[in-house]
Structure formats: structure tokens, C-alpha cells
Design an enzyme around this catalytic site. Structure first.
Site, PDB file in Angstrom:
ATOM      1  N   ASP A   1      -1.956  10.981   4.935  1.00 40.76           N
ATOM      2  CA  ASP A   1      -2.005   8.988   5.047  1.00 40.76           C
ATOM      3  C   ASP A   1      -2.755   8.690   5.996  1.00 40.76           C
ATOM      4  OD1 ASP A   1      -0.592   8.230   2.216  1.00 40.76           O
ATOM      5  OD2 ASP A   1       1.487   7.915   2.928  1.00 40.76           O
TER       6      ASP A   1
HETATM    7  C1  BGC Z   1       3.016   8.086   8.676  1.00 44.64           C
HETATM    8  C2  BGC Z   1       3.051   8.481   7.626  1.00 44.64           C
HETATM    9  C3  BGC Z   1       3.294   7.451   6.876  1.00 44.64           C
HETATM   10  C4  BGC Z   1       2.750   6.256   6.232  1.00 44.64           C
HETATM   11  C5  BGC Z   1       3.318   5.682   5.374  1.00 44.64           C
HETATM   12  C6  BGC Z   1       2.773   6.501   8.891  1.00 44.64           C
HETATM   13  O1  BGC Z   1       2.507   5.561  10.023  1.00 44.64           O
HETATM   14  O2  BGC Z   1       2.455   8.058  10.140  1.00 44.64           O
HETATM   15  O3  BGC Z   1       3.795   9.864   7.813  1.00 44.64           O
HETATM   16  O4  BGC Z   1       3.213   8.379   5.262  1.00 44.64           O
HETATM   17  O5  BGC Z   1       2.517   5.567   7.655  1.00 44.64           O
HETATM   18  O6  BGC Z   1       4.070   4.676   5.558  1.00 44.64           O
HETATM   19  C1  NOJ Z   2       4.919  11.076   5.048  1.00 43.84           C
HETATM   20  C2  NOJ Z   2       4.717   9.792   3.895  1.00 43.84           C
HETATM   21  O1  NOJ Z   2       5.340   9.841   2.723  1.00 43.84           O
HETATM   22  C3  NOJ Z   2       4.026  11.185   2.501  1.00 43.84           C
HETATM   23  O2  NOJ Z   2       3.357  10.342   0.861  1.00 43.84           O
HETATM   24  C4  NOJ Z   2       2.463  11.938   3.192  1.00 43.84           C
HETATM   25  O3  NOJ Z   2       2.224  12.590   2.186  1.00 43.84           O
HETATM   26  C5  NOJ Z   2       2.873  11.770   4.328  1.00 43.84           C
HETATM   27  N1  NOJ Z   2       3.442  11.410   5.026  1.00 43.84           N
HETATM   28  C6  NOJ Z   2       1.372  12.936   5.520  1.00 43.84           C
HETATM   29  O4  NOJ Z   2       1.030  11.605   5.594  1.00 43.84           O
END
Ligand code: BGC
Ligand code: NOJ
Length: 810
Positions: free
Chosen positions: A483
Site C-alpha cells: 500500500d
Molecule cells: C500502512 C499500510 C496500510 C495502509 C492503509 C499505511 O500507512 O503502512 O500498512 O496498508 O496505511 O491503511
Molecule cells: C496492511 C493492509 O491491510 C494490506 O492491505 C497491505 O497489503 C499491507 N498493509 C501492506 O501494505
């Protein structure tokens, strides 16, 4: 250092000090009504949605940590203490918190008074039941003053924390008998209320926080408890609470039991009132009666235990590795069910007011629980697929209460659609239920646009094919699984969200992670089409998969590993040419799993590079070298300090992809080494460093560039649970579901003598014994089923009954 121990027989983790390095929590509830409970009785409860139907208030990130919960205060001759230690923090003569499967128990003692508090949510019940036992262990009579305490949340947990100009004036309660009712907003648009009741006659109550605690006191020293007498205060606005006061005489050796219930009730809009301003309590009273004796409570508790025995029984293993046994047999399966229920909404790291159900998250979670609850897995698949668009794209998240896609967040995370192929094919391999493919499923929740689920898979597949970039690799969109790799975001404004901002058009940045994912699930789609006789579609899809493999080999190989991406400018990401972020884990995992360039030695080389550059004593980091400056064309990944989260943290979710890759080339020792490094039960001895619970996976462990490598964060709600369960059972132990039956293909450390697995599968029970006389990692020499030798390594689907399977490796 440990802060407790596993009691495998009881299926409990026993925390033996309240002073854990972080609150170690548990979840109550399996359907509709849920609670979070820490080892000091902190946490909160909600009905279905942690944001919109929050029953009790919780204070996040507070001082001291973990504020708000199910607090019972005991005033024993002016010594005031809590069975769960907090909030008074009065030192206890003994303390134990036993976290079990959907229940927690606090066993403590102070000055010869012992207390045993059991908290759980009975099956199909909208309420949390507490059974509190107090026993006088001395030879003198005791007069004990007991005060319960809950603080109501004004339903919408987000608004509750922000809108004080209104909220300080809306609170309303009612008290009748031994029950305190919370009815804020009930007279207007809410048809629901909550109650906190006791099965005992009470000697008083309080419902106004300020009166109970005192304006200048805290939870640790409420003035009413100190005074030793309730005031019968009635809340009008401000902060309504619920506290019962019961005075009890205990003769030497005498024990008394008390039942308390925190319940939630919905009334029909035209049947809300008993009389003007007085709630219709018919349903609430029935709920209170349902558990008004300890006997009734314990019967429901036994039912809950049986429920879990039934669920866990589907897979049970017996190996020489005790921590592994307890993970697979108990805790990993349990965590998978919790992620099924919670997705990423409510934990001590997720506030319950942020995220809905993630499209990719929920599809991936499914591979961890489909063997336990296949019917619910089916329902989940259909809910998720209904949030897809006709072109195969989808909403990134949907709301559990409405099951509708989240407009504010939108879509364009281009890995999302492919995960639907994973969940559906895994569901069919587990159940054999091909009929799911014929289910009519809407697009964007619009019934008029319904098509078969099979068609949804087709558009998922072609969404990638129709969105290729300059190197014929998949366009990344906003981001792929990572993400934080936001290649089209280009944000200079701190008020913008990295997740939803796209300042560039997105027609150039490509992802090698999606490319590998596409080859893996593209092949699955091809196989599925062949299985159902759709050979023409299978051939067409196969050609696309082959094209992708070619594109990866031509444009996705950096010499020693797979590239990670091409950025907006068409420059390589995750290449030796880069100064930072030379190599990333995701594309090594997926391209290895896909076997791209296997014959040419690419897979082995890539996995060797992972070992060389990404492996650490605490797991495999996401990328290396970590980013030390903000790279506008990469986005959020470069915002985290080195070693944390997506910037070179050990993101436990993606470690299993490499592990599966290792098993595919037969390196069982390496696979196991990686598996053990992040497996919580193996980290129990370093709990002071690991910090979070030793019984569940966490999302992230600080990487080698971090201040404190090995420190865990974000426990409980992570795709890590499902992927590790899938990896250990299907790829390391190698008991793999397939369309034709159970495929047996272990890849284990070469010094293992063998192991046993009990597996319920499509109505039959398999008692599998794997023996490894020649000390190999991989390779099955013979398999016999009830003495009959098979001619390949797939046990064909059997009719119900018990089957003895002997697998000899060699
Ligand atoms: C986090 C991710 C997460 C994304 C969406 C980011 O700040 O590092 O792990 O998937 O937010 O919530
Ligand atoms: C947490 C999110 O819930 C997931 O969708 C994502 O793939 C991982 N973070 C990595 O960014």
C-alpha cells in the site's frame, strides 16, 4: 524473558504478570457481538461494527496505556483492588490472566480474598457475560464492597471522541431493578440501547461518571469506591457510566458468585417504549434471564468450548516441535478466525473507526479459515465479489454493516482483483463445491448487473491483461499489495492521503509483484477453466500467462533478482542500479512461487539474493537498503524511518511467500528457518524485545535498520495469520488441498524424523503419518491409504469414514 506460559491442554495462554511489555489482548465473540480484552481487563465491546455500534468507551494511546474496560473494584476493609490489576494497580498477592479461545479469565488474590472473573460472549448472544466469584480464604468473616464499572460510548466511536459540544448534553440512562440501561439517542433515530445488569440484588448504583470518579480523580481512585458506598447518581448529559454496588458478607471459606451482563438490544421502531420515556425492556429482560445463574453461564461456556473443539479438529498435528504444534493446533487457527471476524478493524493498533473490510485482505484471510467454516467462507466470497466493477476493478474496501463499497477510498489498487481467484479456487479445492461458480453476483452491489461468479473471475483476470504498461507488465495503479509503494501519487501536501491521492495518470508505472501474482493465479484460472470444460477460455488465458512470463524474463530480471517495479518515469525500482531499495521481497516471493525462469536458475538466484540481502535474525525485511530520504515518486514507503513498516521492516505477511518459494525448490531447512524466525511461539523467550503477544502473529517486526531490531508491532489483525497457516500446513507439512483430493508434498528440515496430521477433508477423516527414514527435505517415495499403495501423491476424495495414510519420504 517470558511473561507467562502456554497451557496447551486448556488451550490457554497464561499471563502471569500484569506488567507485560504491551497490553496482551484477546477477543471475545464469534458472531455479531464482540469484545476486546487485555490482560488487565481493558478493552471495549461492540455490536457488528466497531465504529458505528460501540457500546463502551476506550481511550487509545493513553497514559497509562490501556484505559477503559470491564472494571470491578473490590473494597475489602479499605484495601481497594481490581481482579485484573488495573486500574488501581494495587499489588496483588497472586495474579493470572488466562486468555483462551474467545474467553478470558482473571484469577487473583489479595489479603485472603480470592477472585475469579470469567468473561465471554455466549454463542448467538448479543452480550458479554461476566461470572465473578469471590471467596474468603481466611478464617475470619469478611465484609466486601463490590463495585462494577463500565463507561458508555455514545455509539459512534469516532464522534464520541470529537463532538463534545453535543455529546456532553445528550447522555441518558434508566435504572430498573439491578440493570442500568444506556439510552442515549434512543428517543430519536436509534432503535437500540444497551444494558449492564447483575443477577443479584444491588445495594446501590451510579450512572454519572463525575459523581462516581470525582472531577479530579482517575479510574485508579474513584471517590465512590473509596467512600465505600454508591450514591445512586443519575446521568444527565456529560458522561454516563454504569456501576453496581453490592455489599457481601463472606464467612470463612465462603464463596459467592455474581453474574453481570453487558447487553445490546434492538427494538422495532413502533415498539420502542413501555410508557412515555420508558424503554420497552422485554428483550433485555429475556436476555438477562437467559444467564441469571452461574449454572446457565457455565452451560453456555461449555458450549463455546465445544464449538472451538469442533473448529480446531479439522486440522491437528503432532510433531516433535512443541511450539509448532501449539501454533497450528490452537493459536494460528484461532487468529485466522479472529481476522475473519475483524478484518483490519479493531485491535490495540487498529482503532475500530478507520478501516472497513479490505478486498485483498479478506480474500487472503480466507485461506486461513476456509477449512474451519466453509459456508461462511462462501458467504464472504460472494459479499466481496459484489463490490467489484464490471471491468474487474473493485472498491479497495467495503463496510461490514452495509456490505457496500467505500466510495471515499475508491479503487485502482491493481493487485486487488487477482486475490478473488485465490479465494475462490482455494474454496473449491477445500470443499469440492464447483456450484459456487454459478452463483449470480452483482457488480457494485447493483442486482441488475449480476453475473456468475465465474464471470467475476474472468474480469479479474482480464483486468490485468487490459491494464498493461510499456513493458507489457501490469500497471500498478495506486499501489499493489504494498500500500505504500505509491508510484503515481507524487504528494507534496502533508494533508493528502498517500492511499487516495493520484497526481499522475498512472499509465506507466508497472509492478513485478502483480506480474508474479498474475502468473500464479492466472495459471489457477486456466486450470479452473479446464476443469469445468471451458478449454477455449483456458487456452486464451494460458497465452496471456505465457506473455506475462516472457515480459518478466525480458524486463523484470535484474541479473541476480527480480525487479520490483518501473516507476512513473519508466525507471527501474528494486534494481542494483538504485542507490536505496535495490531489492524487494514481494517480487522475489511471487515470481518464485510462479516459477518464472525456474529452468534458467532465476528462482534459485533470486532466493539466494533474498537470503544474502534481506534475511535477518528476526525475519526477512521488505527491502534493502532502507530508504533514508523521501522519494516523491515512490510515496509513503519512503516516509517511514528505516526499518519500520513498509520501509525495510520485517513485514511478516510477505515472509511466507519466500518460504513457499523455498519449498518449491526443495529447500526445507531454509524454509523452516524462515518460518521459525517470525513464528510467535518461538519468540516467547524474547518477549521483552518482541513486546507483543507470543501467541499471535504481528504485522511487523522492526528490521535490521531500525532502532530496536526484533521489536514487534501491530499484533493480531494481519494477513500474516492466514499466509503462515497456509504455508506451514500446505507447503512445509505439505498436506495440500487440490481439486482431486489431498495432495501430499512435504518440504521439511532434513533432520525431522516425520510428523503426523489429522485432517478432516470433504467429510472423511485422514490420519496421516509421514516418515522420513532417509532424512530428506522433499520427495515422497510411497503413500498408502488403509494399506493400499497409491500410484501418485494425491489421495483421491474418499467417502466418509476414517483413513490411515502412511507417507514415506525418500
Ligand atoms: C500502512 C499500510 C496500510 C495502509 C492503509 C499505511 O500507512 O503502512 O500498512 O496498508 O496505511 O491503511
Ligand atoms: C496492511 C493492509 O491491510 C494490506 O492491505 C497491505 O497489503 C499491507 N498493509 C501492506 O501494505
Amino acid at each position: 524473558m517470558r511473561y507467562g506460559y502456554f497451557d496447551d491442554e486448556a488451550r490457554e495462554y497464561v499471563v502471569d504478570t500484569p506488567l507485560t511489555p504491551f497490553p496482551w489482548i484477546n477477543y471475545l465473540g464469534n458472531k455479531d457481538f464482540f469484545g476486546l480484552v487485555s490482560n488487565t481487563a481493558g478493552g471495549y465491546a461492540f455490536y457488528k461494527d466497531a465504529k458505528f455500534r460501540r457500546l463502551t468507551r476506550y481511550r487509545y494511546n493513553n497514559v497509562p496505556m490501556d484505559n477503559g474496560g470491564r472494571y470491578y473494584y473490590i473494597n475489602d476493609n479499605d484495601t481497594i483492588w481490581n481482579p485484573g490489576f488495573k486500574p488501581t494497580q494495587t499489588e496483588l498477592d497472586s495474579y493470572e490472566c488466562r486468555h483462551g479461545l474467545s474467553y478470558s479469565r482473571f484469577i487473583s488474590e489479595k489479603n485472603g480474598l480470592s477472585s475469579n472473573l470469567l468473561c465471554f460472549i455466549p454463542q448467538d448472544y448479543w452480550g458479554e457475560v461476566h461470572l465473578l466469584k469471590l471467596k474468603n480464604e481466611t478464617d475470619k468473616p469478611k465484609t466486601v464492597k463490590l463495585f462494577s464499572f463500565m463507561e458508555w460510548c455514545l455509539w459512534n466511536a469516532e464522534d464520541d471522541m470529537a463532538n463534545f459540544q453535543r455529546n456532553f448534553s445528550t447522555g441518558e440512562v434508566e435504572v430498573e431493578g439491578s440493570a442500568i440501561y444506556h439510552k442515549t439517542e434512543y428517543k430519536e433515530r436509534r432503535d437500540h440501547f444497551a444494558f449492564f445488569s447483575s443477577n443479584r440484588k444491588i445495594d446501590g448504583f451510579d450512572t454519572d461518571r463525575e459523581t462516581f470518579i470525582g472531577m479530579h480523580n482517575g479510574f485508579h481512585n474513584p471517590q465512590v469506591v473509596k467512600a465505600g458506598k454508591a450514591t445512586n447518581s443519575e446521568a444527565h448529559g456529560w458522561s454516563p457510566i454504569a456501576s453496581h454496588y453490592i455489599e457481601v458478607e463472606l464467612a470463612p471459606g465462603q464463596e459467592e458468585e455474581f453474574v453481570f451482563i453487558l447487553g445490546y438490544v434492538e427494538n422495532e421502531a413502533d415498539n420502542k417504549w413501555e410508557s412515555k420515556g420508558v424503554i420497552n425492556k422485554e428483550k433485555a429482560l429475556a436476555m438477562q434471564e437467559q444467564f441469571n445463574t452461574p449454572g446457565k453461564v457455565m452451560a453456555a461456556f461449555d458450549e463455546l468450548k465445544d464449538y472451538w473443539t469442533g473448529l480446531l479438529d479439522n486440522i491437528q498435528i503432532d510433531s516433535d516441535e512443541e511450539p509448532l504444534n501449539r501454533m497450528v493446533n490452537i493459536w494460528n487457527q484461532y487468529q485466522c478466525m479472529v481476522t475473519f471476524n475483524m478484518s483490519r478493524s479493531a485491535s490495540f493498533f487498529e482503532s475500530g473507526i478507520g478501516r472497513g473490510m479490505g478486498f485483498r485482505d479478506s480474500n487472503q484471510d480466507l485461506i486461513g479459515f476456509v477449512h474451519q467454516i466453509p459456508e461462511k467462507a462462501k458467504e464472504r466470497i460472494l459479499d466481496i465479489a459484489a463490490t467489484q466493477f464490471e471491468d474487474g476493478g473493485c472498491y479497495h474496501q467495503y463496510q461490514p454493516l452495509t456490505k457496500k463499497g467505500n466510495h471515499a477510498l475508491g479503487g485502482d489498487f491493481n493487485d486487488d482483483p487477482l486475490w478473488l481467484i485465490l479465494s475462490v479456487t482455494e474454496y473449491i479445492k477445500e470443499t469440492g463445491d464447483f456450484s459456487i461458480l454459478d452463483e449470480q453476483v452483482p457488480f457494485d452491489n447493483d442486482e441488475s448487473k449480476a453475473q456468475s461468479l465465474l464471470h467475476h473471475l474472468k474480469v479479474s483476470f482480464y483486468h490485468v491483461v487490459n491494464n498493461l504498461g510499456p513493458h507489457n507488465l501490469p500497471l500498478i495503479g495506486r499501489a499493489d499489495w504494498n500500500d505504500c509503494l505509491n508510484l503515481n501519487c507524487f504528494s507534496t501536501d502533508p494533508n493528502e492521503s498517500f492511499q487516495t491521492t493520484g497526481n499522475k495518470k498512472g499509465k506507466t508505472a508497472e509492478s513485478l509483484m502483480i506480474a508474479g501474482l498474475f502468473v500464479v493465479y492466472g495459471k489457477e484460472y486456466v486450470e479452473l477453466c479446464n476443469r469445468i470444460g471451458n478449454t477455449e477460455e483456458a487456452a486464451a488465458a494460458q497465452a496471456e500467462v505465457a506473455n506475462m512470463e516472457t515480459a518478466i524474463k525480458e524486463h523484470g530480471w535484474d541479473g541476480d533478482w527480480y525487479l520490483r517495479a518501473y516507476d512513473y518515469y519508466g525507471k527501474k525500482v528494486g534494481s542494483n542500479e538504485n542507490e536505496e531499495g535495490k531489492i524487494f521481497i514481494e517480487s522475489q516471493g511471487w515470481c518464485s512461487m510462479a516459477g518464472v525462469g525456474l529452468e534458467e536458475g532465476m528462482v534459485e538466484k533470486a532466493l539466494d539474493s533474498v537470503k544474502e540481502r534481506l534475511d535477518t535474525p528476526y525475519g526477512i525485511v521488505l527491502n534493502n537498503p532502507a530508504f533514508t530520504k523521501y522519494v516523491i515518486e515512490y510515496g509513503e514507503i519512503s516516509t517511514y524511518p528505516p526499518g519500520y513498516k513498509e520501509n525495510a521492516g520485517i513485514f511478516c505477511h510477505n515472509n511466507p511467500w519466500v518460504i513457499i518459494g523455498e519449498t518449491m525448490i526443495g529447500r526445507g531447512d531454509q524454509a523452516w528457518d524462515y518460518f521459525k524466525k517470525i513464528c510467535p511461539a518461538y519468540l516467547e523467550d524474547i518477549s521483552e524485545l518482541h513486546k507483543v503477544e507470543p501467541y499471535v502473529y504481528c504485522q511487523m517486526i522492526a528490521g535490521k535498520d531500525a532502532f530496536k531490531p526484533g521489536e514487534g508491532k501491530n499484533s493480531w489483525l494481519s494477513g500474516t495469520a492466514a499466509w503462515n497457516f497456509y504455508t506451514i500446513t500446505q507447503y512445509i507439512l505439505g498436506i495440500r488441498t487440490s481439486y482431486d483430493g489431498l495432495e501430499i508434498d512435504p518440504c521439511i528440515p532434513s533432520d525431522w524424523k516425520g510428523f503426523k496430521v489429522k485432517r478432516k477433508y470433504r467429510g472423511a477423516n485422514y490420519h496421516i503419518e509421514v516418515v522420513n527414514p532417509n532424512k530428506v527435505s522433499k520427495g515422497v517415495k510411497t503413500i498408502s491409504v488403509n494399506g493400499q499403495v497409491l500410484d501418485n501423491n494425491i489421495i483421491p476424495v474418499q467417502s466418509s469414514g476414517d483413513y490411515q495414510v502412511v507417507v514415506t519420504m525418500g
